[in-house]
Design a protein around this motif. Structure first.
Motif, short mmCIF file in Angstrom:
data_model
loop_
_atom_site.label_atom_id
_atom_site.label_comp_id
_atom_site.label_asym_id
_atom_site.label_seq_id
_atom_site.Cartn_x
_atom_site.Cartn_y
_atom_site.Cartn_z
N LEU A 1 35.77 2.67 63.34
CA LEU A 1 34.52 3.27 63.79
C LEU A 1 34.64 4.00 65.12
O LEU A 1 33.76 4.79 65.47
N THR A 2 35.73 3.75 65.85
CA THR A 2 35.83 4.33 67.20
C THR A 2 37.06 5.21 67.38
O THR A 2 37.44 5.51 68.52
N GLY B 1 33.07 -2.16 59.02
CA GLY B 1 33.36 -2.83 60.27
C GLY B 1 33.40 -4.34 60.26
O GLY B 1 33.80 -4.95 61.24
N THR C 1 26.55 3.30 60.20
CA THR C 1 27.03 2.07 59.59
C THR C 1 25.88 1.11 59.33
O THR C 1 24.87 1.13 60.04
N TRP D 1 23.22 3.53 63.20
CA TRP D 1 23.16 2.28 62.43
C TRP D 1 21.89 2.28 61.60
O TRP D 1 20.86 2.83 62.01
N ALA E 1 36.10 5.41 55.19
CA ALA E 1 35.87 6.12 56.45
C ALA E 1 36.47 7.51 56.43
O ALA E 1 35.90 8.45 57.01
N LEU F 1 29.28 1.05 70.50
CA LEU F 1 29.50 2.31 69.78
C LEU F 1 28.88 3.54 70.44
O LEU F 1 29.29 4.67 70.15
N TYR G 1 27.60 7.27 68.64
CA TYR G 1 26.59 6.65 67.78
C TYR G 1 25.29 6.52 68.58
O TYR G 1 25.28 5.97 69.67
#
Length: 611
Positions: free
Chosen positions: A380-381, A337, A365, A63, A353, A101, A106
């Motif tokens: 994101l996952t 997100g 992100t 992040w 993405a 995350l 992440y």
């Protein structure tokens, strides 16, 4: 090109195109600015430290604070522009990253510009001309923040602009830490020439050992605080600037040396819009390099599709072959997100993405992790997409022209292909991935990675209806045979050149030559292209082009199709794309016409033996 994260004085709003940036910054007086293969494999950058390679063995994930700092979205910066960056907010995002995350890989929490600046953007420095945390933003200091991040099992990132900030100069009298006799006057040029993308700093003069000592002192400070990542911003050539004054290769090299001396493995990321002509230096001295402008729109959302997100499809291809373990092409923040806050449709969020994943860009992100929506979480996952980005899969590049409907692909170690379909048009369209563009024919099994489902066996191609600005992402596993083709060299004496078209030497080309000077009416016509039966053939074109260029392709004097070929990165590298050409049984002509513009240089074509 747009500017990077940091701006001196009052934070400058950054625009979406180079011309706007230059106009805006001038007004504000804070001037910002191989082998030919359809599916190239990653190359390992040259590094001088085993620790560096370990740090960047795969694209980093995490992040970054800048997207929310720079946005006008209601409530994000209630205390004024760029006010979001505070200890409270960083710890809140850290906790959310750890909870939501971290299980997916992440791990970095990166603080961007402003940690040493007050809300009015006035900077603070210690007695050794090093940036000092603003006490209002970070009342417990930077080490406490890193400790909290580490306590969550995560890694901490920090930020600096390149050079000695003007406000730190202190009339040249400030001493340099652990460097007896050295002052700020010793570490910069006597004429106080400025550097970086905003001219906010004096250029360091590394002919004086005191300059390296200053960088060493900054690196030592960050290592003692416990930081694991440094973004060095405003680096040139790039960042909207060129010329000796803005050549910061020596700075990047000094930072690599300084980081190594600390004994702490710190990831060194450089920014922004780096000059590809110096890519050997970026690969030698850093772990990642921004290839483009900021993705943020500096508007009432985090990003917008046509502000800069869509530029990456043109800008990324030329860099593809430079990415690999040790150093990666950085496409900037992945803001997919937060739904409404992102400023994108669902289709745009998925395409965003998808490109980041297949380009092997770092996945960090800038979203508010405390407010992820369900669709954002799904993007994101997705473990299959993350595995594609983090595993041994090489970066993808276009295997068709950079037209509104385009296909990107990469051949994987197990013989399968990563294949992405993009519709960059403003309305829905069908997009086809023809197996001929991948080098085989017949059947193949197709798996949809975003939807996590097998689509069964497809013969010769897969076609999908794709929404405006939408995408699909597949793993394609061949069940058929290798494609047989007939090659035709551009320099063949049987071809016809007209207009400005001419032969040129080309060490990267298959026959050692190419046809260039295809501009303003220049044409290359391949004669006697023979196929056994009539049909539409995916003709593979090997070409050289230092930037994206368009060309018209026609057969037998019939209507031409206009295509834009992606950049190969420079004028010494050849790549391929496949274009559909309708041929008759027997002998044909295929013409490449520059039209009224400038076209790529042509190396050869390969025509499949079956349509």
């Amino acid at each position: 090109m747009r500017s990077s994260s940091y701006s001196p004085g009052t934070p400058a709003r950054r625009s979406t195109r180079a011309v706007l940036v230059l106009a805006l910054t001038a007004a504000m007086a804070t001037t910002l600015p191989a082998a030919r293969a359809a599916t190239p494999t990653a190359t390992t950058p040259t590094t001088t430290s085993g620790a560096e390679a370990a740090v960047a063995a795969k694209p980093y994930m995490g992040w970054s604070s800048w997207s929310m700092q720079s946005s006008k979205y209601p409530g994000l910066n209630p205390d004024g522009d760029y006010s979001y960056l505070t200890e409270k907010n960083v710890l809140k995002q850290t906790d959310a990253l750890a909870a939501k995350l971290k299980p997916y890989g992440y791990e970095y929490v990166n603080l961007d510009a402003g940690w040493w600046r007050a809300q009015d953007w006035k900077p603070g420095f210690d007695e050794y001309a090093r940036q000092k945390a603003d006490p209002d933003r970070f009342p417990r200091g930077m080490k406490a923040v890193a400790d909290h991040i580490h306590g969550k099992g995560l890694k901490a990132g920090i930020y600096l602009p390149v050079g000695l900030e003007k406000e730190a100069y202190g009339e040249g009298k400030a001493p340099i830490w652990n460097a007896e006799g050295c002052t700020t006057a010793d570490i910069v040029y006597g004429d106080l020439r400025t550097t970086n993308g905003w001219d906010s700093a004096y250029k360091l003069d590394f002919s004086n050992p005191c300059a390296q000592k200053y960088v060493d002192s900054q690196a030592r400070l960050f290592a003692d605080w416990g930081y694991d990542f440094l973004k060095l911003d405003g680096v040139g050539p790039g960042s909207g600037k060129n010329g000796d004054q803005y050549d910061n290769v020596a700075d990047v090299a000094a930072w690599q040396k300084a980081i190594a001396a600390t004994g702490r493995p710190i990831h060194l990321e450089i920014s922004w819009s780096l000059d590809m002509g110096r890519v050997a230096d970026w690969k030698k001295y850093s772990n990642g390099w921004r290839i483009d402008t900021d993705v943020e729109c500096y508007c009432n959302t985090l990003v917008s599709w046509d502000n800069s997100v869509d530029d990456r499809w043109d800008d990324a291809p030329g860099w593809t072959r430079h990415a690999g373990p040790g150093g990666w092409n950085d496409l900037d923040s992945l803001d997919v997100g937060n739904g409404k806050m992102d400023g994108l449709t669902k289709a745009e969020r998925q395409s965003y993405a998808t490109l980041w994943a297949i380009a092997k860009s770092p996945l960090y992100t800038g979203d508010d992790l405390t407010k992820l929506d369900s669709y954002g979480v799904s993007l994101l996952t997705n473990r299959e997409v993350i595995a594609l980005n983090q595993g041994s899969t090489p970066p993808a590049r276009p295997v068709t022209p950079s037209d509104p409907q385009q296909v990107w692909a990469a051949k994987n170690a197990d013989g399968s292909y990563t294949v992405a379909l993009f519709n960059l048009a403003d309305s829905p369209a069908a997009v086809t991935a023809d197996w001929a563009t991948l080098g085989f024919t017949g059947k193949a099994s197709v798996r949809d990675l975003w939807n996590r489902e097998n689509l069964g066996i497809h013969k010769n191609k897969v076609t999908q209806a794709v929404p405006a600005h939408g995408s699909r992402l597949f793993t394609v596993t061949p069940r058929g045979a290798a494609l047989a083709s007939t090659g035709y060299e551009a320099e063949s004496a049987t071809n016809t050149l007209s207009g400005n078209a001419s032969l040129a030497d080309c060490p990267a080309c298959s026959g050692g030559k190419k046809v260039g000077n295809l501009y303003v009416g220049g044409k290359l016509r391949f004669n006697d292209v023979v196929v056994a039966k009539a049909g539409t053939y995916m003709v593979k074109v090997a070409y050289v082009s230092g930037d994206p260029r368009s060309i018209d392709v026609s057969a037998n004097g019939n209507g031409a199709r206009h295509h834009k070929f992606p950049s190969t990165g420079d004028w010494g590298t050849a790549e391929t794309v496949s274009v559909p050409v309708t041929l008759k049984a027997g002998a044909n002509t295929i013409t490449f016409d520059s039209g009224t513009g400038y076209a790529p240089d042509i190396d050869r074509i390969d025509v499949p033996k079956s349509s």
